[in-house]
Design a protein around this motif. Structure first.
Motif, PDB file in Angstrom:
ATOM      1  N   GLU A  21       0.847  -1.226   0.191  1.00 31.53           N
ATOM      2  CA  GLU A  21       0.067   0.054  -0.194  1.00 31.53           C
ATOM      3  C   GLU A  21       0.829   1.106   0.092  1.00 31.53           C
ATOM      4  OE1 GLU A  21      -2.319  -1.441   3.258  1.00 31.53           O
ATOM      5  OE2 GLU A  21      -3.888  -0.397   2.376  1.00 31.53           O
ATOM      6  N   VAL A  22       2.097   1.068   0.627  1.00 30.54           N
ATOM      7  CA  VAL A  22       2.846   2.343   0.562  1.00 30.54           C
ATOM      8  C   VAL A  22       3.427   2.927  -0.880  1.00 30.54           C
ATOM      9  CG1 VAL A  22       5.129   3.428   1.552  1.00 30.54           C
ATOM     10  CG2 VAL A  22       3.704   1.964   3.023  1.00 30.54           C
ATOM     11  N   HIS A  23       3.542   2.192  -1.559  1.00 32.40           N
ATOM     12  CA  HIS A  23       4.193   2.443  -2.921  1.00 32.40           C
ATOM     13  C   HIS A  23       3.017   2.864  -3.704  1.00 32.40           C
ATOM     14  CE1 HIS A  23       8.039   0.978  -1.967  1.00 32.40           C
ATOM     15  NE2 HIS A  23       7.643  -0.099  -1.456  1.00 32.40           N
ATOM     16  N   SER A  24       1.624   2.602  -3.228  1.00 30.12           N
ATOM     17  CA  SER A  24       0.586   3.026  -4.273  1.00 30.12           C
ATOM     18  C   SER A  24       0.067   4.313  -4.083  1.00 30.12           C
ATOM     19  CB  SER A  24      -0.525   1.973  -4.350  1.00 30.12           C
ATOM     20  OG  SER A  24      -0.822   1.901  -2.777  1.00 30.12           O
ATOM     21  N   LYS A  25       0.873   5.080  -2.991  1.00 30.18           N
ATOM     22  CA  LYS A  25       0.393   6.201  -2.374  1.00 30.18           C
ATOM     23  C   LYS A  25       1.188   7.315  -2.989  1.00 30.18           C
ATOM     24  CE  LYS A  25      -1.793   4.559   1.718  1.00 30.18           C
ATOM     25  NZ  LYS A  25      -1.890   4.770   3.317  1.00 30.18           N
ATOM     26  N   SER A  26       0.624   8.443  -3.385  1.00 36.77           N
ATOM     27  CA  SER A  26       1.583   9.643  -3.713  1.00 36.77           C
ATOM     28  C   SER A  26       1.670  10.600  -2.508  1.00 36.77           C
ATOM     29  CB  SER A  26       0.777  10.403  -5.074  1.00 36.77           C
ATOM     30  OG  SER A  26       1.484  11.519  -5.204  1.00 36.77           O
ATOM     31  N   ILE A  27       3.122  10.993  -2.315  1.00 44.00           N
ATOM     32  CA  ILE A  27       3.030  11.911  -1.336  1.00 44.00           C
ATOM     33  C   ILE A  27       2.695  13.169  -1.508  1.00 44.00           C
ATOM     34  CG2 ILE A  27       5.050  13.044  -0.014  1.00 44.00           C
ATOM     35  CD1 ILE A  27       6.715  10.441  -0.313  1.00 44.00           C
ATOM     36  N   PHE A  28       2.534  13.529  -2.954  1.00 44.94           N
ATOM     37  CA  PHE A  28       2.563  15.039  -3.084  1.00 44.94           C
ATOM     38  C   PHE A  28       1.166  15.111  -3.982  1.00 44.94           C
ATOM     39  CE2 PHE A  28       6.994  14.283  -3.372  1.00 44.94           C
ATOM     40  CZ  PHE A  28       7.470  15.407  -2.635  1.00 44.94           C
ATOM     41  N   GLU A  29       0.257  14.070  -3.633  1.00 47.62           N
ATOM     42  CA  GLU A  29      -1.187  14.138  -4.289  1.00 47.62           C
ATOM     43  C   GLU A  29      -1.936  15.451  -3.621  1.00 47.62           C
ATOM     44  OE1 GLU A  29      -5.030  11.349  -3.986  1.00 47.62           O
ATOM     45  OE2 GLU A  29      -3.297  10.428  -4.618  1.00 47.62           O
ATOM     46  N   LYS A  30      -2.393  15.999  -4.591  1.00 44.69           N
ATOM     47  CA  LYS A  30      -3.429  17.342  -4.127  1.00 44.69           C
ATOM     48  C   LYS A  30      -4.515  16.914  -3.448  1.00 44.69           C
ATOM     49  CE  LYS A  30      -5.211  21.542  -5.805  1.00 44.69           C
ATOM     50  NZ  LYS A  30      -4.954  22.687  -4.938  1.00 44.69           N
ATOM     51  N   ASP A  31      -4.969  17.698  -2.473  1.00 40.41           N
ATOM     52  CA  ASP A  31      -6.117  17.442  -1.594  1.00 40.41           C
ATOM     53  C   ASP A  31      -6.032  16.127  -0.878  1.00 40.41           C
ATOM     54  OD1 ASP A  31      -7.226  19.673  -2.326  1.00 40.41           O
ATOM     55  OD2 ASP A  31      -8.244  18.804  -4.202  1.00 40.41           O
ATOM     56  N   ARG A  32      -4.795  15.551  -0.474  1.00 39.02           N
ATOM     57  CA  ARG A  32      -4.582  14.239   0.266  1.00 39.02           C
ATOM     58  C   ARG A  32      -4.901  14.514   1.627  1.00 39.02           C
ATOM     59  NH1 ARG A  32      -4.242   9.423  -0.551  1.00 39.02           N
ATOM     60  NH2 ARG A  32      -3.071   8.021   0.862  1.00 39.02           N
ATOM     61  N   ARG A  33      -5.478  13.807   2.369  1.00 38.82           N
ATOM     62  CA  ARG A  33      -5.836  14.139   3.817  1.00 38.82           C
ATOM     63  C   ARG A  33      -5.361  13.093   4.564  1.00 38.82           C
ATOM     64  NH1 ARG A  33     -12.598  14.757   3.522  1.00 38.82           N
ATOM     65  NH2 ARG A  33     -12.394  17.040   2.859  1.00 38.82           N
ATOM     66  N   ASP A  34      -4.549  11.971   4.070  1.00 38.44           N
ATOM     67  CA  ASP A  34      -3.663  11.302   4.952  1.00 38.44           C
ATOM     68  C   ASP A  34      -2.377  11.931   5.332  1.00 38.44           C
ATOM     69  OD1 ASP A  34      -2.785   9.221   6.116  1.00 38.44           O
ATOM     70  OD2 ASP A  34      -2.873   7.636   4.491  1.00 38.44           O
ATOM     71  N   ALA A  41       6.049   6.056   3.699  1.00 41.58           N
ATOM     72  CA  ALA A  41       6.889   5.940   2.613  1.00 41.58           C
ATOM     73  C   ALA A  41       8.694   5.724   3.337  1.00 41.58           C
ATOM     74  CB  ALA A  41       6.966   7.158   1.569  1.00 41.58           C
ATOM     75  N   ILE A  42       8.728   6.579   4.289  1.00 45.04           N
ATOM     76  CA  ILE A  42      10.146   6.545   4.881  1.00 45.04           C
ATOM     77  C   ILE A  42      10.278   4.993   5.612  1.00 45.04           C
ATOM     78  CG2 ILE A  42      11.424   7.160   6.964  1.00 45.04           C
ATOM     79  CD1 ILE A  42      10.153  10.253   6.175  1.00 45.04           C
ATOM     80  N   ALA A  43       9.065   4.641   6.185  1.00 48.38           N
ATOM     81  CA  ALA A  43       9.171   3.087   6.899  1.00 48.38           C
ATOM     82  C   ALA A  43       9.172   2.081   5.846  1.00 48.38           C
ATOM     83  CB  ALA A  43       7.909   2.917   7.753  1.00 48.38           C
ATOM     84  N   ALA A  44       9.046   2.268   4.562  1.00 48.82           N
ATOM     85  CA  ALA A  44       8.887   1.314   3.402  1.00 48.82           C
ATOM     86  C   ALA A  44      10.294   1.160   2.947  1.00 48.82           C
ATOM     87  CB  ALA A  44       8.187   1.629   2.484  1.00 48.82           C
TER      88      ALA A  44
END
Length: 106
Positions: A21-34, A41-44
Protein backbone atom coordinates in the motif's frame (compact mmCIF):
# COMPACT_ATOMS: atom_id res chain seq x y z
CA UNK A 1 23.45 -3.67 18.62
CA UNK A 2 21.35 -5.35 15.96
CA UNK A 3 18.49 -5.81 18.42
CA UNK A 4 18.40 -2.11 19.30
CA UNK A 5 18.37 -1.18 15.61
CA UNK A 6 15.57 -3.63 15.00
CA UNK A 7 13.57 -2.12 17.85
CA UNK A 8 14.07 1.40 16.53
CA UNK A 9 12.92 0.33 13.11
CA UNK A 10 9.96 -1.47 14.64
CA UNK A 11 8.98 1.79 16.32
CA UNK A 12 9.24 3.59 13.00
CA UNK A 13 7.00 0.94 11.50
CA UNK A 14 4.44 1.77 14.16
CA UNK A 15 3.10 4.35 11.74
CA UNK A 16 3.44 2.20 8.68
CA UNK A 17 0.90 0.25 6.72
CA UNK A 18 1.23 -2.90 4.70
CA UNK A 19 4.17 -2.50 2.37
CA UNK A 20 2.38 -2.81 -0.99
CA UNK A 21 0.00 0.00 0.00
CA UNK A 22 2.88 2.38 0.71
CA UNK A 23 4.11 2.31 -2.84
CA UNK A 24 0.65 2.96 -4.26
CA UNK A 25 0.24 6.26 -2.39
CA UNK A 26 1.48 9.56 -3.73
CA UNK A 27 3.22 11.82 -1.26
CA UNK A 28 2.47 14.96 -3.27
CA UNK A 29 -1.11 14.17 -4.25
CA UNK A 30 -3.22 17.33 -4.05
CA UNK A 31 -6.11 17.36 -1.57
CA UNK A 32 -4.67 14.36 0.24
CA UNK A 33 -5.98 14.05 3.79
CA UNK A 34 -3.77 11.20 4.92
CA UNK A 35 -0.85 12.85 6.74
CA UNK A 36 0.80 9.49 7.37
CA UNK A 37 1.90 8.98 3.78
CA UNK A 38 5.37 10.40 4.41
CA UNK A 39 6.09 8.22 7.47
CA UNK A 40 4.74 5.24 5.51
CA UNK A 41 7.12 5.91 2.65
CA UNK A 42 10.07 6.36 5.02
CA UNK A 43 9.20 3.12 6.83
CA UNK A 44 8.98 1.29 3.50
CA UNK A 45 12.43 2.48 2.46
CA UNK A 46 13.88 1.50 5.84
CA UNK A 47 12.22 -1.90 5.60
CA UNK A 48 13.65 -2.45 2.12
CA UNK A 49 17.16 -1.52 3.28
CA UNK A 50 16.96 -3.75 6.36
CA UNK A 51 15.45 -6.59 4.36
CA UNK A 52 18.34 -6.47 1.88
CA UNK A 53 20.86 -6.74 4.72
CA UNK A 54 18.99 -9.30 6.80
CA UNK A 55 15.79 -10.94 5.57
CA UNK A 56 15.22 -12.38 9.04
CA UNK A 57 15.14 -8.94 10.65
CA UNK A 58 13.04 -7.69 7.73
CA UNK A 59 10.50 -10.42 8.39
CA UNK A 60 10.49 -9.48 12.09
CA UNK A 61 9.72 -5.87 11.18
CA UNK A 62 6.95 -6.90 8.81
CA UNK A 63 5.43 -9.10 11.50
CA UNK A 64 5.79 -6.36 14.13
CA UNK A 65 3.97 -3.88 11.88
CA UNK A 66 0.99 -6.24 11.68
CA UNK A 67 0.53 -6.80 15.43
CA UNK A 68 -2.89 -5.76 16.75
CA UNK A 69 -1.47 -3.00 18.98
CA UNK A 70 0.35 -1.38 16.06
CA UNK A 71 -2.63 -1.68 13.72
CA UNK A 72 -5.06 -0.22 16.28
CA UNK A 73 -2.69 2.65 17.09
CA UNK A 74 -2.13 3.43 13.44
CA UNK A 75 -5.85 3.38 12.65
CA UNK A 76 -6.49 5.74 15.58
CA UNK A 77 -3.82 8.14 14.29
CA UNK A 78 -5.25 8.03 10.79
CA UNK A 79 -8.75 8.75 12.07
CA UNK A 80 -7.64 11.69 14.22
CA UNK A 81 -5.34 13.27 11.63
CA UNK A 82 -8.12 13.03 9.07
CA UNK A 83 -10.41 14.95 11.43
CA UNK A 84 -7.72 17.58 11.95
CA UNK A 85 -7.15 17.86 8.23
CA UNK A 86 -10.86 18.40 7.56
CA UNK A 87 -10.99 21.09 10.26
CA UNK A 88 -7.92 22.79 8.77
CA UNK A 89 -9.53 22.75 5.31
CA UNK A 90 -12.72 24.28 6.73
CA UNK A 91 -10.71 26.96 8.53
CA UNK A 92 -8.82 27.82 5.34
CA UNK A 93 -12.10 28.09 3.44
CA UNK A 94 -13.50 30.46 6.08
CA UNK A 95 -10.35 32.59 6.01
CA UNK A 96 -10.48 32.73 2.22
CA UNK A 97 -14.14 33.75 2.25
CA UNK A 98 -13.43 36.37 4.91
CA UNK A 99 -10.53 37.71 2.86
CA UNK A 100 -12.63 38.01 -0.27
CA UNK A 101 -15.66 39.58 1.43
CA UNK A 102 -14.14 41.87 4.07
CA UNK A 103 -10.73 42.79 2.69
CA UNK A 104 -11.15 42.73 -1.07
CA UNK A 105 -14.87 43.56 -1.02
CA UNK A 106 -16.05 40.92 -3.50
Amino acid sequence: MLQSRALVIALILLLSTTLPEVHSKSIFEKDRRDWLVIPDAIAAYIYEAVNKMSPKVGQFLADAAQTPAVVVTRNFLIRETTKLSILAEQLMEKIKNLWYTKVLGY
